[in-house]
Design a protein around this motif. Structure first.
Motif, short mmCIF file in Angstrom:
data_model
loop_
_atom_site.label_atom_id
_atom_site.label_comp_id
_atom_site.label_asym_id
_atom_site.label_seq_id
_atom_site.Cartn_x
_atom_site.Cartn_y
_atom_site.Cartn_z
N LEU A 1 1.19 -0.12 -13.27
CA LEU A 1 0.56 0.86 -12.39
C LEU A 1 -0.61 0.23 -11.66
O LEU A 1 -1.56 -0.26 -12.28
CB LEU A 1 0.09 2.06 -13.22
CG LEU A 1 -0.50 3.24 -12.43
CD1 LEU A 1 0.54 3.87 -11.53
CD2 LEU A 1 -1.07 4.28 -13.40
N ARG A 2 -0.55 0.23 -10.33
CA ARG A 2 -1.61 -0.37 -9.51
C ARG A 2 -2.42 0.69 -8.74
O ARG A 2 -3.61 0.49 -8.51
CB ARG A 2 -1.01 -1.36 -8.51
CG ARG A 2 -0.25 -2.53 -9.14
CD ARG A 2 -1.17 -3.65 -9.59
NE ARG A 2 -0.44 -4.80 -10.08
CZ ARG A 2 -0.03 -5.81 -9.32
NH1 ARG A 2 -0.29 -5.82 -8.02
NH2 ARG A 2 0.64 -6.83 -9.85
N GLN A 3 -1.77 1.75 -8.31
CA GLN A 3 -2.44 2.79 -7.55
C GLN A 3 -2.11 4.15 -8.15
O GLN A 3 -0.95 4.40 -8.52
CB GLN A 3 -2.00 2.78 -6.08
CG GLN A 3 -2.36 1.50 -5.34
CD GLN A 3 -1.93 1.54 -3.88
OE1 GLN A 3 -0.74 1.53 -3.59
NE2 GLN A 3 -2.90 1.58 -2.96
N ASP A 4 -3.11 5.03 -8.22
CA ASP A 4 -2.90 6.35 -8.81
C ASP A 4 -3.98 7.28 -8.27
O ASP A 4 -5.15 7.13 -8.61
CB ASP A 4 -2.95 6.27 -10.34
CG ASP A 4 -2.53 7.58 -11.01
OD1 ASP A 4 -2.23 8.55 -10.30
OD2 ASP A 4 -2.50 7.60 -12.26
N ARG B 1 1.52 7.33 -6.76
CA ARG B 1 1.37 6.19 -7.66
C ARG B 1 2.18 5.01 -7.13
O ARG B 1 3.29 5.20 -6.61
CB ARG B 1 1.83 6.55 -9.07
CG ARG B 1 0.92 7.51 -9.80
CD ARG B 1 1.44 7.91 -11.14
NE ARG B 1 2.58 8.84 -11.02
CZ ARG B 1 3.16 9.44 -12.05
NH1 ARG B 1 2.76 9.18 -13.29
NH2 ARG B 1 4.16 10.28 -11.86
N THR B 2 1.64 3.82 -7.29
CA THR B 2 2.34 2.59 -6.92
C THR B 2 2.38 1.68 -8.13
O THR B 2 1.34 1.45 -8.78
CB THR B 2 1.64 1.87 -5.76
OG1 THR B 2 1.53 2.75 -4.64
CG2 THR B 2 2.43 0.62 -5.35
N ARG B 3 3.57 1.17 -8.42
CA ARG B 3 3.74 0.20 -9.51
C ARG B 3 4.33 -1.09 -8.93
O ARG B 3 5.18 -1.04 -8.03
CB ARG B 3 4.67 0.76 -10.59
CG ARG B 3 4.10 1.95 -11.35
CD ARG B 3 5.09 2.45 -12.40
NE ARG B 3 4.51 3.49 -13.25
CZ ARG B 3 4.53 4.78 -12.95
NH1 ARG B 3 5.12 5.19 -11.83
NH2 ARG B 3 3.97 5.67 -13.76
N VAL B 4 3.88 -2.21 -9.47
CA VAL B 4 4.46 -3.51 -9.14
C VAL B 4 4.98 -4.10 -10.44
O VAL B 4 4.21 -4.29 -11.40
CB VAL B 4 3.45 -4.45 -8.47
CG1 VAL B 4 4.09 -5.80 -8.17
CG2 VAL B 4 2.91 -3.82 -7.19
N GLU C 1 0.86 -1.18 0.00
CA GLU C 1 0.00 0.00 0.00
C GLU C 1 0.90 1.23 0.00
O GLU C 1 1.55 1.54 1.00
CB GLU C 1 -0.93 0.03 1.23
CG GLU C 1 -2.06 -0.98 1.17
CD GLU C 1 -3.00 -0.84 2.35
OE1 GLU C 1 -4.13 -0.38 2.16
OE2 GLU C 1 -2.59 -1.19 3.48
N GLY C 2 0.93 1.95 -1.12
CA GLY C 2 1.72 3.16 -1.21
C GLY C 2 1.06 4.30 -0.46
O GLY C 2 -0.15 4.50 -0.57
N GLU C 3 1.86 5.05 0.30
CA GLU C 3 1.29 6.11 1.14
C GLU C 3 2.28 7.27 1.29
O GLU C 3 3.49 7.11 1.15
CB GLU C 3 0.94 5.58 2.53
CG GLU C 3 0.06 4.33 2.51
CD GLU C 3 -0.60 4.03 3.84
OE1 GLU C 3 -0.59 4.90 4.74
OE2 GLU C 3 -1.14 2.92 3.96
#
Length: 288
Positions: free
Chosen positions: A217-220, A210-213, A129-131
């Motif tokens: 791109l998974r979270q934006d 933004r989070t990438r795995v 979980e990007g924060e």
């Protein structure tokens, strides 16, 4: 002001990609915050200048006294939780009217260069979980939201890693599990790469996260979507526990966590959390 904890001491990024190593009697920013505070880094004598790639970047605060995790604090994340629960028949969830938080171990914090290690006892459902993380700069007890900015040292990036199977057991009432434990395993709080002082941000701050795995791109989202804003969080949390210099508040994560699509972390994965105005936190994933 952009500050780093490095293997060669505290550094200030005066020019992009170049660090000024500072003449300070502290080996990392947590110790600085517990002493004179970030103001001392502004006027400290420069010992020498090095390229950013010539030093090992550590977590800005190597051992926070406590890490406070705020849950369901983006509308998009709350919506996906509601959708997932409805689709799986797991029952309703109420979006909290007040901040919902857990306290986790400071020993979970690691540097950007260190891997997330999947624990042998709970390796199957480890999630990212990007924060945005707020770092406390002054002792805060029962402070007003209007005064909260006085207690903020700055912002950094955090990956709030969780063992979802342990978390799910805790949420179902299993007395042998807790949400705090699910987020407290060693290596479960990558933090960094730097601390950007609070005076660089106008409140209410609006930063893209933004989070990438593995490049996907998974979270934006943007921090303007936070349900409970940072001043409110600092004020609320300080009514329950005294916040001390170096404590870290994880402000919440947007839509796109792996649990809602059954995409958990595996050895060899690379997770990148990027926050506008702060930087990118890159963490590999390894087996225990």
């Amino acid at each position: 002001m952009r500050l780093y904890s490095t293997d060669q001491g505290i550094a200030r990024e005066d020019r992009e990609g170049e660090l000024s190593l500072l003449d300070l009697p502290f080996d990392e920013l947590g110790a600085l915050l517990r002493g004179p505070g970030v103001v001392a880094a502004r006027s400290a004598r420069v010992v020498r200048r090095v390229a950013l790639g010539e030093v090992r970047v550590l977590a800005p605060v190597r051992r926070p006294g406590k890490v406070l995790i705020v849950g369901l604090n983006y509308r998009s994340h709350a919506d996906e939780a509601l959708e997932w629960l409805a689709a799986t028949g797991r029952g309703p969830v109420r979006i909290p009217e007040e901040p919902n938080f857990q306290v986790v171990a400071g020993s979970a914090v690691i540097a950007p260069s260190e891997p997330i290690v999947l624990p042998a006892v709970a390796a199957a459902e480890v999630d990212y979980e990007g924060e945005v993380a707020a770092v406390i700069g002054r002792t805060a007890a029962a402070v007003a939201a209007a005064d909260a900015g006085k207690y903020l040292a700055g912002l950094t990036v955090v990956n709030d890693v969780s063992a979802r199977d342990v978390q799910r057991r805790a949420m179902s009432g299993d007395p042998t599990a807790s949400i705090g434990v699910s987020k407290s395993f060693d290596t479960f709080k990558p933090l960094g790469p730097c601390l950007v002082t609070g005076d660089e941000f106008a409140e209410p701050f609006d930063l893209r996260i933004r989070t990438r795995v593995n490049g996907e791109l998974r979270q934006d989202d943007r921090t303007s979507s936070l349900i409970h804003r940072l001043p409110e969080l600092i004020s609320f949390l300080s009514r329950y526990q005294t916040l001390e210099p170096g404590d870290v508040i994880c402000t919440g994560s947007p839509r796109g966590a792996g649990v809602f699509s059954d995409r958990f972390l595996r050895p060899g994965d690379l997770v990148e959390v990027e926050v506008e105005g702060i930087g990118s936190l890159r963490s590999g994933v390894a087996a225990a």
